[in-house]
Design a protein around this motif. Structure first.
Motif, mmCIF file in Angstrom:
data_model
loop_
_atom_site.group_PDB
_atom_site.id
_atom_site.type_symbol
_atom_site.label_atom_id
_atom_site.label_comp_id
_atom_site.label_asym_id
_atom_site.label_seq_id
_atom_site.Cartn_x
_atom_site.Cartn_y
_atom_site.Cartn_z
ATOM 1 N N LYS A 366 0.843 -1.386 -0.162
ATOM 2 C CA LYS A 366 -0.069 0.000 0.123
ATOM 3 C C LYS A 366 0.784 1.228 0.076
ATOM 4 O O LYS A 366 2.128 1.124 0.331
ATOM 5 C CB LYS A 366 -0.949 -0.032 1.257
ATOM 6 C CG LYS A 366 -2.007 -1.180 1.134
ATOM 7 C CD LYS A 366 -3.073 -1.035 2.506
ATOM 8 C CE LYS A 366 -3.959 -2.198 2.379
ATOM 9 N NZ LYS A 366 -4.709 -1.966 3.423
ATOM 10 N N PRO A 367 0.389 2.362 -0.463
ATOM 11 C CA PRO A 367 1.215 3.654 -0.352
ATOM 12 C C PRO A 367 1.858 4.028 0.870
ATOM 13 O O PRO A 367 1.138 3.578 2.068
ATOM 14 C CB PRO A 367 -0.036 4.637 -0.793
ATOM 15 C CG PRO A 367 -0.684 3.990 -1.827
ATOM 16 C CD PRO A 367 -0.944 2.543 -0.941
ATOM 17 N N LEU A 368 2.956 4.619 0.814
ATOM 18 C CA LEU A 368 3.628 4.853 1.887
ATOM 19 C C LEU A 368 2.985 6.106 2.908
ATOM 20 O O LEU A 368 2.240 6.710 2.286
ATOM 21 C CB LEU A 368 5.140 5.147 1.617
ATOM 22 C CG LEU A 368 5.974 4.325 1.239
ATOM 23 C CD1 LEU A 368 7.037 5.013 0.654
ATOM 24 C CD2 LEU A 368 6.301 3.092 1.901
ATOM 25 N N THR A 369 2.860 5.724 4.323
ATOM 26 C CA THR A 369 2.292 6.499 5.056
ATOM 27 C C THR A 369 3.431 7.571 5.572
ATOM 28 O O THR A 369 4.472 7.687 5.090
ATOM 29 C CB THR A 369 1.700 5.962 6.184
ATOM 30 O OG1 THR A 369 2.720 5.414 6.939
ATOM 31 C CG2 THR A 369 0.825 4.760 5.630
ATOM 32 N N ALA A 370 2.807 8.651 6.164
ATOM 33 C CA ALA A 370 3.720 9.706 6.996
ATOM 34 C C ALA A 370 4.739 9.006 7.805
ATOM 35 O O ALA A 370 5.839 9.458 7.777
ATOM 36 C CB ALA A 370 2.852 10.662 7.709
ATOM 37 N N ALA A 371 4.333 7.952 8.631
ATOM 38 C CA ALA A 371 5.221 7.410 9.527
ATOM 39 C C ALA A 371 6.239 6.700 8.778
ATOM 40 O O ALA A 371 7.503 6.383 9.139
ATOM 41 C CB ALA A 371 4.420 6.289 10.332
ATOM 42 N N ASP A 372 5.972 6.060 7.489
ATOM 43 C CA ASP A 372 6.937 5.245 6.592
ATOM 44 C C ASP A 372 7.955 6.339 6.168
ATOM 45 O O ASP A 372 9.227 6.184 6.071
ATOM 46 C CB ASP A 372 6.107 4.677 5.454
ATOM 47 C CG ASP A 372 5.233 3.461 5.853
ATOM 48 O OD1 ASP A 372 5.510 2.824 7.033
ATOM 49 O OD2 ASP A 372 4.320 3.351 5.377
ATOM 50 N N THR A 373 7.329 7.332 5.483
ATOM 51 C CA THR A 373 8.220 8.377 5.087
ATOM 52 C C THR A 373 9.230 9.300 5.762
ATOM 53 O O THR A 373 10.530 9.801 5.441
ATOM 54 C CB THR A 373 7.599 9.723 4.105
ATOM 55 O OG1 THR A 373 6.746 10.285 4.971
ATOM 56 C CG2 THR A 373 6.833 8.888 2.932
ATOM 57 N N GLY A 374 8.963 8.947 7.149
ATOM 58 C CA GLY A 374 9.867 9.793 8.034
ATOM 59 C C GLY A 374 10.839 8.528 8.413
ATOM 60 O O GLY A 374 12.084 9.013 9.211
ATOM 61 N N ALA A 375 11.100 7.459 7.878
ATOM 62 C CA ALA A 375 12.128 6.369 8.330
ATOM 63 C C ALA A 375 12.912 6.416 7.245
ATOM 64 O O ALA A 375 12.660 6.965 5.785
ATOM 65 C CB ALA A 375 11.535 5.250 8.480
ATOM 66 N N SER A 376 14.098 6.017 7.349
ATOM 67 C CA SER A 376 15.166 5.661 5.974
ATOM 68 C C SER A 376 14.446 4.489 5.344
ATOM 69 O O SER A 376 14.944 4.299 4.002
ATOM 70 C CB SER A 376 16.447 5.849 6.701
ATOM 71 O OG SER A 376 16.597 4.668 7.401
ATOM 72 N N ALA A 377 14.156 3.443 5.861
ATOM 73 C CA ALA A 377 13.825 2.534 5.336
ATOM 74 C C ALA A 377 12.409 1.605 5.987
ATOM 75 O O ALA A 377 12.568 1.611 7.497
ATOM 76 C CB ALA A 377 15.166 1.302 5.307
ATOM 77 N N VAL A 378 11.793 0.938 5.373
ATOM 78 C CA VAL A 378 10.804 0.110 5.878
ATOM 79 C C VAL A 378 10.722 -1.505 5.419
ATOM 80 O O VAL A 378 11.070 -1.512 4.360
ATOM 81 C CB VAL A 378 9.399 0.737 5.721
ATOM 82 C CG1 VAL A 378 8.288 -0.186 6.053
ATOM 83 C CG2 VAL A 378 9.295 2.085 6.030
ATOM 84 N N VAL A 379 10.726 -2.252 6.426
ATOM 85 C CA VAL A 379 10.539 -3.653 6.100
ATOM 86 C C VAL A 379 9.198 -4.374 6.606
ATOM 87 O O VAL A 379 9.043 -4.117 7.887
ATOM 88 C CB VAL A 379 11.565 -4.546 6.517
ATOM 89 C CG1 VAL A 379 12.018 -4.381 7.920
ATOM 90 C CG2 VAL A 379 11.714 -5.856 5.833
ATOM 91 N N MET A 380 8.555 -5.082 5.936
ATOM 92 C CA MET A 380 7.401 -5.666 6.501
ATOM 93 C C MET A 380 7.666 -7.235 6.540
ATOM 94 O O MET A 380 8.354 -7.824 5.565
ATOM 95 C CB MET A 380 6.038 -5.478 5.676
ATOM 96 C CG MET A 380 5.727 -4.023 5.798
ATOM 97 S SD MET A 380 4.158 -3.870 4.679
ATOM 98 C CE MET A 380 2.739 -4.895 5.493
ATOM 99 N N THR A 416 5.593 -4.478 10.800
ATOM 100 C CA THR A 416 6.323 -3.433 10.291
ATOM 101 C C THR A 416 7.417 -3.009 11.106
ATOM 102 O O THR A 416 7.072 -2.713 12.092
ATOM 103 C CB THR A 416 5.376 -2.213 9.665
ATOM 104 O OG1 THR A 416 4.391 -2.995 8.845
ATOM 105 C CG2 THR A 416 6.109 -1.345 8.881
ATOM 106 N N LEU A 417 8.562 -2.838 10.615
ATOM 107 C CA LEU A 417 9.694 -2.335 11.036
ATOM 108 C C LEU A 417 10.170 -1.198 10.379
ATOM 109 O O LEU A 417 10.407 -1.007 9.154
ATOM 110 C CB LEU A 417 10.810 -3.242 11.496
ATOM 111 C CG LEU A 417 11.926 -2.716 11.973
ATOM 112 C CD1 LEU A 417 11.740 -2.500 13.512
ATOM 113 C CD2 LEU A 417 12.821 -3.879 12.005
ATOM 114 N N ARG A 418 10.134 0.211 11.074
ATOM 115 C CA ARG A 418 10.664 1.494 10.505
ATOM 116 C C ARG A 418 11.957 1.592 11.033
ATOM 117 O O ARG A 418 12.102 1.733 12.057
ATOM 118 C CB ARG A 418 9.680 2.438 10.670
ATOM 119 C CG ARG A 418 8.257 2.092 10.030
ATOM 120 C CD ARG A 418 7.180 3.337 10.241
ATOM 121 N NE ARG A 418 6.050 3.129 9.502
ATOM 122 C CZ ARG A 418 5.121 2.151 10.198
ATOM 123 N NH1 ARG A 418 5.244 1.665 11.284
ATOM 124 N NH2 ARG A 418 3.988 1.931 9.473
#
Length: 456
Positions: A366-380, A416-418
């Motif tokens: 799904k599209p990245l959220t504000a919480a996602d874009t505040g991280a350098s990398a996201v892994v689910m 999810t890990l940010r």
């Protein structure tokens, strides 16, 4: 990048694309078909609410490992798999019970035509069982066996309001199915499989449907039916009632009339993968094909997720959304990269595929959220065929137990890990019981996300 564009369907390409995945590639099998397996009726597998055919992959592999020809099995892909809030009111990218019944009927007819069989067996998880019961009740006398796995046959809740909701035990749809002394249709053998208390949709308290403290009027016995053979599988979760090895044994035994020879999945010497790219318009998961999506496959290190060489396969989907076949080593850990419009570039990391499959269906994250874009990398880390149960299971992501997975009754199939600044580019390991997958982290700034997709 040198991309080719698909223009032809594979295998049985004249069968309906949106109603069923019936195009099985004829490949050498590790186990020859036995007389007993050939005498079984063809089997159509029916997924649940919001899902797709790929969840049945391991079940199909186990069937094949017991000699059932893959040409005598199919797994439906409902066009719009999510139920409407009110069955009588149109809702974009959602389906009614009649939509499901009609598409299931088309898939049954296609499988009968492809195999020449007079009758077939149906196996459904969750909402898929509603469709099965509806089809059989309304004249589906071409069904020999019906296996309903975790199906909320008496509702997820019982209430005097929301009578148009498909999952209301007092609603119009389920009251119609459950009227009479028997709750099954004569002429078809019915089996229900349920959990002993860990199915989140068969709970007395409404906390799992957003109403904590409110009685649902449903118990763990809710999936059982008067007139059916009813079995309790033990401490399995909602999806494990269908997709677990324990469930496979009962599904096979009920349809075949004898125990399976093996539960383990046997490997093939050559593995070919293909599937369908689907989308989530407006955030709603559908099984509608996506045109112009790019699919790439890389072999990766099992220890780090680092790519080993150039891409094994590249393609751009055509209007049918299909990709493949791609040939991979049955011992190889792989990364599948999906680039699809209006979605993050999704890097799927997978355990080895021991057998071929044409239902390796892909949906971008799904599209990245504000919480996602505040991280350098996201892994689910996702578990399509079950939920994460704590403390029942060992669940570790990057060496730690996830904080976004509830303890007790298993309710979560993703965690999810940010990661903070400077983390992109390193490896992260996901561990679920005995399955271990390593993934590389990708920069969120490039619109990328890593997904560890578990098989077990």
């Amino acid at each position: 990048m040198n991309l080719t564009r698909r223009t032809m369907l594979q295998g049985l390409g004249t069968l309906p694309l949106l109603s069923a995945d019936l195009r099985h590639v004829a490949l050498a099998q590790a186990v020859p078909a036995t007389n007993a397996a050939q005498e079984m009726p063809p089997i159509l597998f029916v997924h649940g609410n919001g899902d797709h055919a790929a969840l049945w992959m391991t079940t199909l592999w186990r069937m094949e490992s017991n000699g059932v020809p893959r040409t005598r099995m199919a797994a439906i892909n409902f066009t719009d798999p999510l139920a409407r809030n009110d069955d009588t009111v149109a809702q974009a990218n959602h389906s009614s019970t009649e939509d499901q019944r009609r598409e299931l009927g088309e898939a049954v007819a296609a499988l009968r035509k492809a195999t020449g069989a007079a009758r077939v067996a149906l196996v459904g998880n969750s909402r898929g069982g509603n469709s099965i019961r509806s089809y059989i009740r309304d004249g589906g006398n071409d069904i020999s066996h019906a296996v309903l796995c975790g199906t909320p046959n008496h509702g997820v809740f019982n209430a005097d309001d929301q009578l148009g909701n498909e999952f209301n035990g007092r609603g119009t749809f389920l009251k119609g199915l459950n009227s009479g002394d028997s709750e099954v249709t004569p002429g078809t053998d019915f089996l229900t499989l349920r959990s002993d208390g860990l199915d989140k949709y068969a709970q007395a308290d409404g906390r799992f449907i957003g109403k904590p403290g409110v009685p649902t009027g449903v118990t763990a016995e809710g999936p059982e039916l008067k007139g059916a053979t009813n079995l309790v599988l033990g401490s399995v979760d909602h999806r494990e009632t269908a997709y677990s090895p324990r469930a496979f044994r009962e599904i096979y035994k009920f349809i075949a009339g004898h125990e399976p020879e093996r539960i383990a999945i046997l490997s093939e010497p050559k593995v070919r993968l293909s599937g369908l790219v689907t989308g989530t318009p407006g955030g709603v998961p559908t099984n509608r094909p996506v045109d112009g999506a790019k699919v790439e496959i890389f072999r990766v290190s099992p220890d780090t997720g680092e790519r080993q060489g150039e891409a094994l396969y590249r393609v751009e989907t055509a209007a049918d959304g299909r990709w493949g076949p791609a040939e991979v080593d049955p011992s190889a850990y792989i990364e599948i990269v999906l680039t699809s419009q209006d979605a993050p570039i999704t890097h799927f990391y997978r355990s080895p595929f021991p057998r071929s499959s044409d239902i390796v269906h892909l949906r971008a994250a799904k599209p990245l959220t504000a919480a996602d874009t505040g991280a350098s990398a996201v892994v689910m880390m996702t578990r399509p065929r079950g939920y994460f149960g704590l403390p029942r299971d060992i669940v570790l992501l990057d060496g730690k137990e996830p904080t976004d997975v509830q303890k007790g009754v298993p309710t979560d199939s993703a965690t999810t890990l940010r990661l903070p600044a400077g983390e992109a580019g390193r490896s992260v390991v996901g561990l679920f019981n005995q399955e271990r997958i390593a993934a590389r982290l990708w920069p969120v700034s490039e619109g990328r996300i890593a997904v560890i997709e578990l098989t077990t």
